[in-house]
Design an enzyme around this catalytic site. Structure first.
Site, PDB file in Angstrom:
ATOM      1  N   CYS A 175      -7.191 -12.808  -6.921  1.00 25.07           N
ATOM      2  CA  CYS A 175      -7.266 -14.235  -6.614  1.00 25.07           C
ATOM      3  C   CYS A 175      -5.931 -14.762  -6.078  1.00 25.07           C
ATOM      4  O   CYS A 175      -5.873 -15.790  -5.420  1.00 25.07           O
ATOM      5  CB  CYS A 175      -7.698 -15.016  -7.840  1.00 25.07           C
ATOM      6  N   HIS A 205       7.960  -3.924  -1.497  1.00 28.17           N
ATOM      7  CA  HIS A 205       7.044  -5.006  -1.829  1.00 28.17           C
ATOM      8  C   HIS A 205       5.949  -4.534  -2.780  1.00 28.17           C
ATOM      9  O   HIS A 205       5.664  -5.179  -3.784  1.00 28.17           O
ATOM     10  CB  HIS A 205       6.431  -5.591  -0.559  1.00 28.17           C
TER      11      HIS A 205
END
Lengths: 279, 429
Positions: B49, B98
């Site tokens: 989400c 990342h």
């Protein structure tokens, strides 16, 4: 081993025991306050070593001086320190509370240091102190005092945690201690054990002392203070039963009770004369 | 290294944008199939989400970031809500860095979020099912999971509750020993109250009671959690028989007065009572806090806990970065070893070591004059064994064989001969 060697060995132990205890307490402090991983892993090992060393020390004294070290207040104190470490080693083995060692062993350190500072090599003791009933009397009292000491430590920890939770000031105590209910349970269990042990000790004393001592008096300060302590715990325990007292109030009683025990063990024994002193 | 990565996260876009590129498991599979056909040899998609991220190994670096962004937008038919500016893009070590930050939970909205690692793991499994993984991505994902695991065990970044409802549960655990033996009463079926109750139910709280002004709503909630309903008018009486109370009532005046609590405490023989007051304005008179064995928390004091825990987590970030740095070094060491040159060198050393060992063991069986010959012959055997594979490997690389094909060969060679730290070791860890 000659007698000379033995007494030299005991002298070494007298000096080494408090130092060893200080080391173990320091290790537990690192584990608790510094969350030190190595201290965390080593602490139980060192605790067990402490128990073994202390038992050796007691055995040596018993052999060298021909009586178990239960005849003077300082001999009692080293016994008390040993009982506390054994009791705590058992707690660490059997329960999930592994984070309270620092506080409990600190008490053992205090008792052991006091004992080591003043203990004397005493070979000649009064005939009266060789009675078998004395063994029972002292064992029960020792177990009782140990349990009461543990109960008080858990009581103090409970009060500290209680205060932090109530005031929303969360520190190390909050992070590292087990929950309130468990602390209360530990404190309560030990106080019940302590109370019954004291009851046994006092009952034996009550019947045996008048027959054993010439100058016996029921108004001896030691007797009165012991009885007062017993009454305090009896009142506390029945209040719990009758009025359902629990939590903070009970913990305060437990801590105050221990304060009285400590005073009785030290001040009254040292500064007030009565028949119930052994020198 | 031809690793590419693009992604949308809470850092780069709002929820209205993020929700448009969210991918279900089915969609993820479909997209992976497309992506491997059109752009990548190896590829993975992580969609939660808070983020949707794509990592892929492009053959010969021919893929352009903007193409990938366009692909995702088109795939989700998210134009014009989602625009290329909403994406972040990285390549090579930037992309690895990342991914490791994501897996470590320090790129999450709530720092140290535990969920992300299982989501990364799930994405890994989906890609594996879809045969979208090769040696590099496989190793990369394993390293990422390893980062997550290490962060969890070696730092305190995930410790302490960081939401009001979890903070309440954490406190309950500091007061009571075993929540399954305790009961809870929810007064007012508001959202946060309900959430807190559900968290407690998740910790197997004993009995659940619910009191609400509109009884139907209480019944509905009680049915879902296996609890019972208490009359709203009699809720103060119900305080006698529970250990935890959550209040979230919309009411201008206090719903519970200190006198009520005092009376209740006597009736419940001073059993500890934990009151979580999340109503705004407050539902329980703050004076109740002073009563012995009553632990009263309002929304502010719970927020204090949350803030404190977040601060605590932030102090752990340098440790996490150190772990990421170590794992990156490890990953790139492995990746560099996949070059033809180093592999030939490593393999030769491995065989030479075996040769030397065997010769030393048996040299005394030969007469002194033969010993030199033994050295020479064994050396020659090793060279002959290695000659053919090395020639093929070099020729493949020089003749412009697909980069991934060469990688696969080198990877297999290293695996079979057990050179360097293999994937197996990492998995076992």
């Amino acid at each position: 081993m000659s007698v000379m060697d033995l007494s030299l060995l005991i002298d070494i132990f007298v000096i080494a025991m408090p130092l060893w205890y200080a080391g173990v307490v320091l290790l537990y402090a690192f584990a608790f306050f510094g969350s030190d991983g190595r201290a965390e892993r080593l602490k139980t090992l060192f605790l067990n070593a402490t128990v073994v060393l202390h038992l050796i020390y007691i055995a040596l004294r018993t052999v060298a001086f021909d009586h178990p070290p239960i005849t003077t207040v300082y001999e009692i104190m080293t016994m008390l320190a040993a009982c506390i470490s054994i009791g705590y080693a058992y707690i660490e083995l059997r329960t999930k509370t592994r984070n309270t060692g620092f506080f409990i062993l600190l008490l053992a350190l205090v008792f052991q240091t006091t004992s080591s500072l003043f203990i004397k090599d005493l070979t000649e003791i009064a005939l009266i102190l060789r009675s078998r009933l004395l063994g029972f009397h002292v064992s029960a009292a020792l177990l009782g005092y140990t349990a009461i000491s543990l109960s008080a430590v858990y009581g103090v920890l409970y009060l500290m945690l209680y205060h932090q939770i109530k005031s929303s000031r969360f520190g190390l105590i909050y992070n590292r201690l087990p929950n309130l209910e468990m602390l209360e349970k530990m404190s309560h269990k030990s106080v019940v054990l302590g109370f019954w042990m004291l009851t046994i000790a006092i009952t034996i004393g009550w019947f045996w002392l008048p027959r054993a001592f010439d100058h016996f008096s029921y108004f001896d300060p030691k007797l009165i203070s012991s009885l007062a302590i017993w009454c305090l715990y009896a009142i506390g325990l029945s209040a719990k039963r009758q009025f359902g007292w629990q939590g903070r109030k009970m913990m305060i009683i437990s801590v105050v009770g221990f304060g009285c025990v400590f005073l009785s063990l030290t001040l009254i024994n040292l500064y007030m004369s009565g028949f119930h002193s052994f020198q | 290294m031809n690793l590419l990565s693009i992604g949308i996260s809470h850092h780069t876009a709002g929820v209205d944008v993020r929700e448009r590129v969210w991918l279900s498991v089915e969609e993820t599979k479909e997209a992976l199939a497309d992506l491997t056909k059109r752009y990548f040899n190896e590829c993975i998609l992580i969609s939660t989400c808070n983020r949707t991220e794509l990592y892929g190994m492009a053959p010969d670096g021919r893929v352009d970031e903007s193409e990938l962004k366009k692909f995702l937008i088109d795939f989700k038919k998210a134009h014009p809500v989602v625009r290329p500016e909403h994406f972040r893009g990285d390549s090579a070590s930037g992309a690895v860095n990342h991914l490791f930050h994501v897996a470590a939970g320090i790129d999450s909205m709530v720092i140290g979020d535990i969920q992300i690692l299982s989501q990364v793991k799930e994405a890994f499994q989906i890609s594996r099912e879809m045969n979208a993984l090769g040696p590099v991505m496989n190793r990369l994902m394993q390293s990422a999971l390893h980062v997550g695991k290490r962060v969890r065990t070696e730092t305190a970044i995930c410790e302490g509750a960081v939401s009001v409802s979890y903070a309440a549960v954490e406190l309950a655990n500091k007061i009571f020993e075993d929540l399954s033996k305790k009961s809870v009463l929810l007064i007012g079926a508001g959202k946060t109250g309900e959430l807190t109750l559900k968290h407690l139910a998740g910790r197997r709280i004993g009995e659940v009671k619910i009191a609400n002004r509109t009884r139907e709503k209480a019944e509905e909630l009680a049915a879902g959690l296996g609890g019972s309903v208490v009359d709203y008018e009699h809720m103060v009486d119900a305080l006698c028989s529970v250990d935890i109370v959550i209040t979230s009532v919309q009411s201008p005046a206090y719903v519970v007065q200190p006198e009520d609590v005092q009376k209740v405490m006597k009736q419940r023989s001073h059993n500890p009572l934990f009151i979580i007051d999340i109503g705004v304005p407050r539902n329980v008179h703050p004076a109740a806090r002073r009563i012995d064995n009553v632990f009263l928390y309002d929304i502010d004091s719970l927020n204090t806990i949350v803030d404190k825990n977040l601060d605590q987590r932030r102090t752990e970030i340098p440790k996490v970065n150190q772990i990421i740095k170590e794992e990156m070094t490890d990953f790139f060491n492995w990746h560099n070893s996949l070059q033809v040159g180093p592999t030939i060198h490593d393999l030769r050393e491995a065989l030479e070591a075996i040769r030397v060992q065997e010769v030393e063991k048996n040299i005394n069986r030969f007469s002194p004059k033969d010993r030199e010959l033994v050295e020479l012959v064994t050396k020659r055997i090793v060279n002959k064994i290695l000659h053919q594979p090395f020639t093929n490997l070099k020729r493949g690389a020089e003749n412009g064989m697909e980069g991934s094909e060469t990688l696969l060969r080198i990877h297999s060679l290293r695996e079979l001969f057990g050179i360097g730290r293999s994937n197996k070791n990492l998995e076992e860890e």
